[in-house]
Design a protein around this motif. Structure first.
Motif, PDB file in Angstrom:
ATOM      1  N   SER A 184       0.815  -1.219   0.000  1.00 16.91           N
ATOM      2  CA  SER A 184       0.000   0.000   0.000  1.00 16.91           C
ATOM      3  C   SER A 184       0.844   1.263   0.000  1.00 16.91           C
ATOM      4  O   SER A 184       0.300   2.359   0.080  1.00 16.91           O
ATOM      5  CB  SER A 184      -0.927   0.016   1.231  1.00 16.91           C
ATOM      6  OG  SER A 184      -1.792  -1.094   1.224  1.00 16.91           O
ATOM      7  N   ILE A 185       2.154   1.106  -0.090  1.00 15.18           N
ATOM      8  CA  ILE A 185       3.058   2.257  -0.003  1.00 15.18           C
ATOM      9  C   ILE A 185       3.568   2.627  -1.389  1.00 15.18           C
ATOM     10  O   ILE A 185       3.928   1.759  -2.188  1.00 15.18           O
ATOM     11  CB  ILE A 185       4.244   1.939   0.927  1.00 15.18           C
ATOM     12  CG1 ILE A 185       3.746   1.762   2.369  1.00 15.18           C
ATOM     13  CG2 ILE A 185       5.300   3.035   0.865  1.00 15.18           C
ATOM     14  CD1 ILE A 185       4.827   1.312   3.326  1.00 15.18           C
ATOM     15  N   THR A 186       3.591   3.902  -1.673  1.00 13.17           N
ATOM     16  CA  THR A 186       4.216   4.419  -2.887  1.00 13.17           C
ATOM     17  C   THR A 186       5.247   5.468  -2.490  1.00 13.17           C
ATOM     18  O   THR A 186       5.229   5.973  -1.355  1.00 13.17           O
ATOM     19  CB  THR A 186       3.177   5.007  -3.845  1.00 13.17           C
ATOM     20  OG1 THR A 186       3.803   5.298  -5.097  1.00 13.17           O
ATOM     21  CG2 THR A 186       2.550   6.272  -3.291  1.00 13.17           C
ATOM     22  N   THR A 187       6.145   5.796  -3.400  1.00 14.75           N
ATOM     23  CA  THR A 187       7.290   6.643  -3.065  1.00 14.75           C
ATOM     24  C   THR A 187       7.410   7.796  -4.062  1.00 14.75           C
ATOM     25  O   THR A 187       7.240   7.609  -5.270  1.00 14.75           O
ATOM     26  CB  THR A 187       8.596   5.820  -3.084  1.00 14.75           C
ATOM     27  OG1 THR A 187       8.462   4.720  -2.182  1.00 14.75           O
ATOM     28  CG2 THR A 187       9.778   6.669  -2.663  1.00 14.75           C
ATOM     29  N   TYR A 188       7.722   8.965  -3.531  1.00 22.34           N
ATOM     30  CA  TYR A 188       7.978  10.142  -4.359  1.00 22.34           C
ATOM     31  C   TYR A 188       9.400  10.615  -4.105  1.00 22.34           C
ATOM     32  O   TYR A 188       9.845  10.707  -2.948  1.00 22.34           O
ATOM     33  CB  TYR A 188       6.987  11.265  -4.008  1.00 22.34           C
ATOM     34  CG  TYR A 188       7.326  12.598  -4.648  1.00 22.34           C
ATOM     35  CD1 TYR A 188       7.182  12.797  -6.015  1.00 22.34           C
ATOM     36  CD2 TYR A 188       7.812  13.656  -3.872  1.00 22.34           C
ATOM     37  CE1 TYR A 188       7.494  14.010  -6.597  1.00 22.34           C
ATOM     38  CE2 TYR A 188       8.125  14.876  -4.443  1.00 22.34           C
ATOM     39  CZ  TYR A 188       7.973  15.046  -5.811  1.00 22.34           C
ATOM     40  OH  TYR A 188       8.283  16.252  -6.372  1.00 22.34           O
ATOM     41  N   THR A 189      10.129  10.891  -5.188  1.00 23.71           N
ATOM     42  CA  THR A 189      11.489  11.432  -5.069  1.00 23.71           C
ATOM     43  C   THR A 189      11.634  12.617  -6.021  1.00 23.71           C
ATOM     44  O   THR A 189      10.889  12.752  -6.996  1.00 23.71           O
ATOM     45  CB  THR A 189      12.558  10.372  -5.401  1.00 23.71           C
ATOM     46  OG1 THR A 189      12.416   9.981  -6.780  1.00 23.71           O
ATOM     47  CG2 THR A 189      12.406   9.135  -4.516  1.00 23.71           C
ATOM     48  N   PHE A 190      12.626  13.461  -5.756  1.00 26.90           N
ATOM     49  CA  PHE A 190      12.910  14.585  -6.641  1.00 26.90           C
ATOM     50  C   PHE A 190      14.342  15.035  -6.409  1.00 26.90           C
ATOM     51  O   PHE A 190      15.014  14.564  -5.470  1.00 26.90           O
ATOM     52  CB  PHE A 190      11.924  15.741  -6.397  1.00 26.90           C
ATOM     53  CG  PHE A 190      12.130  16.451  -5.080  1.00 26.90           C
ATOM     54  CD1 PHE A 190      12.760  17.692  -5.028  1.00 26.90           C
ATOM     55  CD2 PHE A 190      11.713  15.877  -3.884  1.00 26.90           C
ATOM     56  CE1 PHE A 190      12.951  18.352  -3.821  1.00 26.90           C
ATOM     57  CE2 PHE A 190      11.898  16.528  -2.673  1.00 26.90           C
ATOM     58  CZ  PHE A 190      12.522  17.772  -2.646  1.00 26.90           C
ATOM     59  N   ASN A 191      14.823  15.925  -7.235  1.00 33.29           N
ATOM     60  CA  ASN A 191      16.146  16.535  -7.103  1.00 33.29           C
ATOM     61  C   ASN A 191      17.241  15.454  -7.033  1.00 33.29           C
ATOM     62  O   ASN A 191      17.485  14.771  -8.021  1.00 33.29           O
ATOM     63  CB  ASN A 191      16.177  17.462  -5.883  1.00 33.29           C
ATOM     64  CG  ASN A 191      17.392  18.390  -5.900  1.00 33.29           C
ATOM     65  OD1 ASN A 191      18.105  18.445  -6.906  1.00 33.29           O
ATOM     66  ND2 ASN A 191      17.619  19.120  -4.821  1.00 33.29           N
ATOM     67  N   THR A 192      17.857  15.237  -5.875  1.00 30.09           N
ATOM     68  CA  THR A 192      18.916  14.234  -5.753  1.00 30.09           C
ATOM     69  C   THR A 192      18.360  12.812  -5.657  1.00 30.09           C
ATOM     70  O   THR A 192      19.115  11.843  -5.804  1.00 30.09           O
ATOM     71  CB  THR A 192      19.767  14.502  -4.499  1.00 30.09           C
ATOM     72  OG1 THR A 192      18.955  14.373  -3.322  1.00 30.09           O
ATOM     73  CG2 THR A 192      20.370  15.900  -4.538  1.00 30.09           C
ATOM     74  N   HIS A 193      17.095  12.664  -5.388  1.00 32.30           N
ATOM     75  CA  HIS A 193      16.417  11.363  -5.251  1.00 32.30           C
ATOM     76  C   HIS A 193      16.973  10.515  -4.095  1.00 32.30           C
ATOM     77  O   HIS A 193      16.743   9.316  -4.045  1.00 32.30           O
ATOM     78  CB  HIS A 193      16.508  10.560  -6.560  1.00 32.30           C
ATOM     79  CG  HIS A 193      15.930  11.282  -7.733  1.00 32.30           C
ATOM     80  ND1 HIS A 193      14.572  11.406  -7.948  1.00 32.30           N
ATOM     81  CD2 HIS A 193      16.553  11.959  -8.750  1.00 32.30           C
ATOM     82  CE1 HIS A 193      14.373  12.102  -9.057  1.00 32.30           C
ATOM     83  NE2 HIS A 193      15.548  12.456  -9.555  1.00 32.30           N
ATOM     84  N   LYS A 194      17.663  11.161  -3.180  1.00 36.10           N
ATOM     85  CA  LYS A 194      18.160  10.429  -2.014  1.00 36.10           C
ATOM     86  C   LYS A 194      17.064  10.252  -0.969  1.00 36.10           C
ATOM     87  O   LYS A 194      16.970   9.192  -0.344  1.00 36.10           O
ATOM     88  CB  LYS A 194      19.357  11.163  -1.409  1.00 36.10           C
ATOM     89  CG  LYS A 194      20.611  11.104  -2.269  1.00 36.10           C
ATOM     90  CD  LYS A 194      21.792  11.771  -1.578  1.00 36.10           C
ATOM     91  CE  LYS A 194      23.045  11.664  -2.421  1.00 36.10           C
ATOM     92  NZ  LYS A 194      24.222  12.305  -1.747  1.00 36.10           N
ATOM     93  N   ALA A 195      16.278  11.267  -0.764  1.00 36.20           N
ATOM     94  CA  ALA A 195      15.166  11.148   0.178  1.00 36.20           C
ATOM     95  C   ALA A 195      14.049  10.338  -0.467  1.00 36.20           C
ATOM     96  O   ALA A 195      13.670  10.587  -1.617  1.00 36.20           O
ATOM     97  CB  ALA A 195      14.660  12.527   0.571  1.00 36.20           C
ATOM     98  N   GLN A 196      13.531   9.358   0.257  1.00 33.20           N
ATOM     99  CA  GLN A 196      12.446   8.511  -0.230  1.00 33.20           C
ATOM    100  C   GLN A 196      11.173   8.890   0.531  1.00 33.20           C
ATOM    101  O   GLN A 196      10.965   8.462   1.669  1.00 33.20           O
ATOM    102  CB  GLN A 196      12.781   7.039  -0.011  1.00 33.20           C
ATOM    103  CG  GLN A 196      14.082   6.593  -0.662  1.00 33.20           C
ATOM    104  CD  GLN A 196      13.991   6.585  -2.173  1.00 33.20           C
ATOM    105  OE1 GLN A 196      13.092   5.981  -2.750  1.00 33.20           O
ATOM    106  NE2 GLN A 196      14.930   7.258  -2.824  1.00 33.20           N
TER     107      GLN A 196
END
Length: 259
Positions: A184-196
């Motif tokens: 049920s979990i989805t993930t959003y990343t941006f910029n460096t994509h290090k933070a999940q």
């Protein structure tokens, strides 16, 4: 004299004719006799006899294992799965002089060997910490985390944390356990994509995520914890809008995901 001769000559001709007339009758009776001498299976004619004969049996096709085993040999048995590792009982452990106390403790608390071990680990593995539980709004995502009852919260003002009011405390990955809801979990990343930035697909709540400052740990939302385990909260502002400078100047934040 001529008449006598003609009558005598006529008599032999009649005998010959009668013999010839008897021959077809004998010939006609011969097929019946021949049929009587034939076996019962052949009496009905060639086509009927062929229809009555049992059809040839088909040979069963053997499996690849049977072909490998060779003719006349039984196919090899499939290998059995390895047995599960045996769980040692209290009698198999070297408890020394504490055996009697241990067995009495199990009986008094009505615990299995595994339950007693879990109670022991929960009490002493993370001394000074408590087990918090929490999850998203709809209940699809649930987790538990070992942390202090006195929480140190970071209030970040980077572009995304400011938008979603991402206040969180950081723990090592070994102290976090997802109880249910991985699907049920989805993930959003941006910029460096290090933070999940993980959140529930159904209700959209982010109850935990992997922060850029500590990619080996988890950032837990204190407002998503169940009530009853938090004693106090201290909030520290983190200048995530100038992230590179803030992370370089902060003395402890990068080490918060370490054991």
């Amino acid at each position: 004299m001529r008449r006598a001769r003609s009558g005598a000559a006529a008599k032999p001709r009649g005998q010959k004719r009668s013999g010839v007339s008897r021959a077809p009758a004998a010939a006609a009776s011969a097929p019946g006799a021949d049929r009587a001498r034939r076996p019962a299976g052949q009496a009905g004619g060639g086509s009927r006899a062929a229809a009555r004969q049992p059809s040839a049996k088909r040979r069963p096709q053997s499996s690849p294992r049977a072909q490998e085993a060779g003719p006349g040999e039984p196919p090899p048995e499939p290998p059995l799965p390895p047995p599960p590792p045996a769980v040692p009982s209290a009698s198999e452990l070297d408890l020394g002089e504490q055996r009697e106390r241990w067995e009495t403790f199990q009986k008094r608390q009505r615990l299995s060997f595994e339950g007693a071990a879990k109670l022991l680990l929960d009490t002493y593995e993370y001394q000074g910490l408590v087990k918090h539980t929490g999850g998203c709004h709809c209940g699809a995502v649930r987790f538990e985390v070992w942390a202090s009852a006195d929480l140190h919260i970071f209030d970040c003002n980077c572009s995304i944390c400011k938008k979603k009011q991402n206040r969180h405390f950081i723990v090592p990955a070994s102290r976090f356990k997802l109880l249910k809801g991985a699907e049920s979990i989805t993930t959003y990343t941006f910029n460096t994509h290090k933070a999940q930035h993980t959140f529930c697909k159904r209700c959209g709540v982010q109850s935990f995520y992997s922060p850029r400052s500590n990619p080996g740990g988890f950032g837990i939302a204190p407002h998503c914890l169940d009530e009853g385990t938090v004693r106090s909260v201290v909030v520290e502002e983190f200048n995530g809008s100038d992230w590179e400078k803030a992370i370089k100047e902060h003395k402890t934040i990068k080490s918060m995901s370490k054991e």
